[in-house]
Design a protein around this motif. Sequence first.
Motif, PDB file in Angstrom:
ATOM      1  N   ASP A   1     -15.204   6.714  -2.997  1.00  0.00           N
ATOM      2  CA  ASP A   1     -14.737   6.295  -1.677  1.00  0.00           C
ATOM      3  C   ASP A   1     -13.573   5.328  -1.878  1.00  0.00           C
ATOM      4  N   ARG A   2     -12.834   5.083  -0.802  1.00  0.00           N
ATOM      5  CA  ARG A   2     -11.770   4.076  -0.735  1.00  0.00           C
ATOM      6  C   ARG A   2     -10.782   4.199  -1.898  1.00  0.00           C
ATOM      7  N   VAL A   3     -10.132   5.334  -2.000  1.00  0.00           N
ATOM      8  CA  VAL A   3      -9.054   5.496  -2.984  1.00  0.00           C
ATOM      9  C   VAL A   3      -7.820   4.761  -2.457  1.00  0.00           C
ATOM     10  N   ALA A   4      -7.242   3.911  -3.275  1.00  0.00           N
ATOM     11  CA  ALA A   4      -6.064   3.146  -2.861  1.00  0.00           C
ATOM     12  C   ALA A   4      -5.068   3.050  -4.006  1.00  0.00           C
ATOM     13  N   ILE A   5      -3.794   3.245  -3.670  1.00  0.00           N
ATOM     14  CA  ILE A   5      -2.713   3.080  -4.640  1.00  0.00           C
ATOM     15  C   ILE A   5      -1.783   2.013  -4.086  1.00  0.00           C
ATOM     16  N   GLU A   6      -1.590   0.939  -4.872  1.00  0.00           N
ATOM     17  CA  GLU A   6      -0.798  -0.201  -4.432  1.00  0.00           C
ATOM     18  C   GLU A   6       0.248  -0.538  -5.487  1.00  0.00           C
ATOM     19  N   ALA A   7       1.283  -1.252  -5.051  1.00  0.00           N
ATOM     20  CA  ALA A   7       2.325  -1.716  -5.969  1.00  0.00           C
ATOM     21  C   ALA A   7       2.641  -3.172  -5.664  1.00  0.00           C
ATOM     22  N   SER A   8       3.183  -3.849  -6.656  1.00  0.00           N
ATOM     23  CA  SER A   8       3.564  -5.246  -6.434  1.00  0.00           C
ATOM     24  C   SER A   8       4.652  -5.318  -5.356  1.00  0.00           C
ATOM     25  N   ASP A   9       4.528  -6.295  -4.477  1.00  0.00           N
ATOM     26  CA  ASP A   9       5.425  -6.417  -3.306  1.00  0.00           C
ATOM     27  C   ASP A   9       6.500  -7.456  -3.607  1.00  0.00           C
ATOM     28  N   ASP A  10       7.345  -7.169  -4.587  1.00  0.00           N
ATOM     29  CA  ASP A  10       8.294  -8.171  -5.076  1.00  0.00           C
ATOM     30  C   ASP A  10       9.401  -8.488  -4.079  1.00  0.00           C
ATOM     31  N   ALA A  11       9.603  -7.639  -3.094  1.00  0.00           N
ATOM     32  CA  ALA A  11      10.646  -7.899  -2.099  1.00  0.00           C
ATOM     33  C   ALA A  11      10.202  -8.922  -1.066  1.00  0.00           C
ATOM     34  N   ASN A  12       8.950  -9.278  -1.062  1.00  0.00           N
ATOM     35  CA  ASN A  12       8.389 -10.206  -0.072  1.00  0.00           C
ATOM     36  C   ASN A  12       8.231 -11.579  -0.727  1.00  0.00           C
ATOM     37  N   PRO A  13       9.079 -12.584  -0.371  1.00  0.00           N
ATOM     38  CA  PRO A  13       9.008 -13.894  -1.025  1.00  0.00           C
ATOM     39  C   PRO A  13       7.638 -14.553  -0.890  1.00  0.00           C
ATOM     40  N   ALA A  14       7.000 -14.408   0.255  1.00  0.00           N
ATOM     41  CA  ALA A  14       5.684 -15.026   0.457  1.00  0.00           C
ATOM     42  C   ALA A  14       4.661 -14.414  -0.498  1.00  0.00           C
ATOM     43  N   TRP A  15       4.757 -13.092  -0.650  1.00  0.00           N
ATOM     44  CA  TRP A  15       3.817 -12.425  -1.562  1.00  0.00           C
ATOM     45  C   TRP A  15       4.052 -12.881  -2.991  1.00  0.00           C
ATOM     46  N   VAL A  16       5.318 -12.996  -3.399  1.00  0.00           N
ATOM     47  CA  VAL A  16       5.641 -13.414  -4.762  1.00  0.00           C
ATOM     48  C   VAL A  16       5.079 -14.802  -5.046  1.00  0.00           C
ATOM     49  N   GLU A  17       5.189 -15.695  -4.057  1.00  0.00           N
ATOM     50  CA  GLU A  17       4.677 -17.058  -4.249  1.00  0.00           C
ATOM     51  C   GLU A  17       3.159 -17.054  -4.395  1.00  0.00           C
ATOM     52  N   ARG A  18       2.491 -16.302  -3.532  1.00  0.00           N
ATOM     53  CA  ARG A  18       1.026 -16.214  -3.616  1.00  0.00           C
ATOM     54  C   ARG A  18       0.590 -15.559  -4.930  1.00  0.00           C
ATOM     55  N   GLN A  19       1.320 -14.529  -5.316  1.00  0.00           N
ATOM     56  CA  GLN A  19       0.973 -13.828  -6.542  1.00  0.00           C
ATOM     57  C   GLN A  19       1.154 -14.722  -7.760  1.00  0.00           C
ATOM     58  N   SER A  20       2.206 -15.540  -7.769  1.00  0.00           N
ATOM     59  CA  SER A  20       2.444 -16.449  -8.890  1.00  0.00           C
ATOM     60  C   SER A  20       1.311 -17.450  -9.026  1.00  0.00           C
ATOM     61  N   ALA A  21       0.892 -18.026  -7.901  1.00  0.00           N
ATOM     62  CA  ALA A  21      -0.215 -18.988  -7.937  1.00  0.00           C
ATOM     63  C   ALA A  21      -1.512 -18.318  -8.380  1.00  0.00           C
ATOM     64  N   PHE A  22      -1.723 -17.096  -7.891  1.00  0.00           N
ATOM     65  CA  PHE A  22      -2.925 -16.353  -8.272  1.00  0.00           C
ATOM     66  C   PHE A  22      -2.924 -16.055  -9.771  1.00  0.00           C
TER      67      PHE A  22
ATOM     68  N   LEU B   1       0.833  -1.203   0.000  1.00  0.00           N
ATOM     69  CA  LEU B   1       0.000   0.000   0.000  1.00  0.00           C
ATOM     70  C   LEU B   1       0.865   1.250   0.000  1.00  0.00           C
ATOM     71  N   LEU B   2       0.662   2.098  -1.028  1.00  0.00           N
ATOM     72  CA  LEU B   2       1.386   3.362  -1.135  1.00  0.00           C
ATOM     73  C   LEU B   2       0.546   4.544  -0.667  1.00  0.00           C
ATOM     74  N   PHE B   3      -0.761   4.426  -0.787  1.00  0.00           N
ATOM     75  CA  PHE B   3      -1.651   5.531  -0.422  1.00  0.00           C
ATOM     76  C   PHE B   3      -3.050   4.967  -0.224  1.00  0.00           C
ATOM     77  N   ALA B   4      -3.748   5.506   0.775  1.00  0.00           N
ATOM     78  CA  ALA B   4      -5.133   5.096   0.994  1.00  0.00           C
ATOM     79  C   ALA B   4      -5.886   6.243   1.635  1.00  0.00           C
ATOM     80  N   ASP B   5      -7.138   6.429   1.228  1.00  0.00           N
ATOM     81  CA  ASP B   5      -7.999   7.435   1.842  1.00  0.00           C
ATOM     82  C   ASP B   5      -9.423   6.905   1.822  1.00  0.00           C
ATOM     83  N   ASP B   6      -9.974   6.711   3.043  1.00  0.00           N
ATOM     84  CA  ASP B   6     -11.350   6.235   3.172  1.00  0.00           C
ATOM     85  C   ASP B   6     -12.331   7.361   3.443  1.00  0.00           C
ATOM     86  N   PHE B   7     -11.814   8.619   3.519  1.00  0.00           N
ATOM     87  CA  PHE B   7     -12.645   9.807   3.693  1.00  0.00           C
ATOM     88  C   PHE B   7     -13.559   9.689   4.923  1.00  0.00           C
TER      89      PHE B   7
END
Length: 966
Positions: A571-592, A361-367
Amino acid sequence: MPRHRLQTQPPGTRKTAEWVTWWRRVFWWLITLALVGRSSIPAAGEPEAAKPTASLESRAASHWAFRPLQRPTLPPATTPDSLAPVDVFVAHRLAEIGLTAGPRADRSTLIRRVSFILTGLPPTPEEIRAFIEDSNPGAYGNLVERLLASPHYGERWGQHWLEAAGYADSNGYFNADTDRPLAYRYRDYVLRSLNRDKPFDQFVREQLAGDELAAWQPGQPASPEIIELLEATHYLRNGQDGSGESDGNPDEVRTDRYYALESAEQIIGSSLLGLTLQCAKCHDHKFEPVTQKDYYSLQAFLYPAFHIEQWIKPNDRIVSAPLPGQHEAWKASEILLDAEESATRTAFREWIRTAQPPGRLLFADDFNAGQTLAANWSHTAPGDDQPGGIPPVALDGSTPPAARIREGVLDILAGGGSGDRWISTRQAFDWRPANQGQWIQVTFDLVATRLDRDGTPAERIGYLLALHDFNDNSPVAGGNLLLDGNPGGATQVQVDYPGPDARSRGTIGTTGYQAGHNYGVRITRAGTNQLSLEPLVDGAPDGSPVTLSDEDLPPGGFGFEYCCGRSFTVDRVAIEASDDANPAWVERQSAFAKELRLRKEALERATAAVKTRRQPEPGRIAWMSDVSGEAPAVPLLKRGNHKTPGETVDADVPTFLKTATLGAVTPAITKTSRTTGRRLALARWLTLPDSPQSALLARVTVNRVWQQYFGTGIAATPDNLGLSGALPSDPELLEWLAAAFADSGWSLKSLHRAILHSATFQQSASPRPEGIARDPSNLRLWRYPLHRLDAEAIRDAMLAVSDQLGTKASGPYVPTPRRADGEVVPDEKHPEAHSRSVFLQHRRTQVPTFAATFDAPSLVFNCTRRATTTMPLQSLSLLNSEFTVRRGQDLAQRIGRECGTDVEGGIRRGFLLTCGREPDRAELDATLKFLALQRAAYAGRPDAESLAWADLAQSLFGLNAFLYLE
């Protein structure tokens, strides 16, 4: 947006209307001058008054084309074989130079010739064999009648008429060349009319005034007869019309409207009257008896439908005329299909919502209630001190333009005068992922498309990426990328917005923006200096991405666009980026990602299946009708310039066609409650029996039909039978054919029979020394003129002989998109890609590559005669084009199925399919040698035999015996 007119400006430039008008004048003046030079020597029998020394008016009074039909008597027969009237005239002209007609063509040549002329398709080997073996004296007559009764007859001759009428599936005129999705209904009307042999005078009346003939009011029940009459009026819409894309400049808007009106008048002039009417737009015609007043008086018949002051844009000239109960049944079916597709998409999106691992998560605003916008948002871009618009958006304000938090959501309040504005995040983001496959995305919930129950829904849902400079004075290129979401369809993508240098990057998405869903985009690194911008709906990809460069997306903020009816709630503005530095995330993302690919393919199959069951909304017709029943004032434009209107004119026909000496009458106009009655009056006047104008119509039509048989009309200028046109090579023959055509009840099929049953048509194309010596150009038809098949016949014949020709007989066009390599071709995967050429998309700026190579026109206005060229690109296309290669493979497979391992039998079958005859001994030997060479070239490959036969089959398409009609 920069625009250009076809043929009048180079791409990417803007020219004034005055420059365009000037250039048209010069162009037509040069053409007309050339024609005058060609026609300065009168033909034998031409009256002395027709010589160019006489006045235009006196020449018109005795000009061969402007008189009532003369019905000439047949000249004395010169040979006992001259039985058909056509042959008597031709034989008489041949006898003048000591020649006779050639011998009759052999039967295999004759059936191929008749088949291509009447249907545009080759005969099958079985049809050839049956005709050759038929000893019945009526065999040829039976062949003619069978082909005239074929639905392929309407497809072939419909193509000819559509070209003369200027038919296209796009508006042309501008580089946008926008779509005409309902034009196909006019094409189908034409094909049906010709197959039924509708009397040609009735055919003309329906196209000029079908709506007035129907006497139908929108909203009333429609019958098949009424629907057909409404479809016919699209003839008046065939010309270029860019008024739907006018950029708002008042002068240009008016020019665009007049251009559409003038296009309709020009097409009427060339396709029906055989006159260069357009030359009288700016002044009296220099070479014809058409005054400038005549031009605008004739225009006054059309003006109520092309009402300049009460203009209706092309896409709005639609009327709904379904058959009783048709629309209700369609609507019920659509509701069921919508529900089925929606359930499938909802299940897909719900799976994504639960299965996709959240990014970094890079940015989030739920107002949340109680927070102030100023903490995260500004009316300036990050690092810029200039506000995004004047007056700027008021944060936490309530008077537009403003942004406010209300009950935990963000209201975007547009307004406050015209002009663009924005609010942006204070934080800047790097929108260019570093490594292949990495991504960054922004999403938001669209809560409402209106701010209160009684408000107007937003026209667009606009949001922006890479915000850095509103005033466009930053040294940083690109950025300020606008995603302009359409509630009803695709989202437009523009870089460097706002400002005159805004550049379109195309469109993304298909779903459209509706409240209650989550929207956004994901940017993925696709390669060096390549970014993929993909639309997201409820977290799932929605359609194809567009490709951007790194320069398009410099670091900057995210924001919402304010302008022109863009008020909505998020509502719920969110800016996200791929979390490539996290091995667990990379594994989950690959399967997804693997599972997502499989589910996307399943979703595409399911939605495609639903789409195939959808039908277009019934009853929608692109018609032409008067704006109202009140006839508007029509000005004569001085020098053809709409800025200098002169006297008003009444609806009237050219003076030289209504003089007492010629016996014509002024059209009687009968006003109706809904229309002015002017077009119906024109249509009835034009087809008035035994009048000079109906005689002119008959001559123009007969001459154009003759041209399709023999390559050149009896008069060589089919769009100009006036004083400046070419004189007929055989005036008596043209007159006799025109009279016979009118006397037959304007039956085109009767006209075909008169030509087809002549020895002139049936004679051999073989040259003879005496003919070459005395008439080297074959102007008097001492042999049948050998000529190349046109582009459509070549393509359709390739499909037919390779057993791939589709069965499409009507309906929307088959798309012909431009590929990345620049080729314009139907997608071979499209289910109707192998349909006849008449059903392919006819886009003015995008003629299919194969057709253009073989001289198919782009139809700037219309085309009454094609140029025929011989150039290396044609041979290269037959050698290398993907279409030809595939048809060669298909033909080889057909030969294999039908002939098995019989090599000589396969060669004979291939020649019979493509050339309509078997090879002679020399051709057979050369072909056997070619096969042996190709087998050797492919030696060692398991498919050597099939490759060799595919090469042979493709080579047959390059033979003159295939490409030319003997």
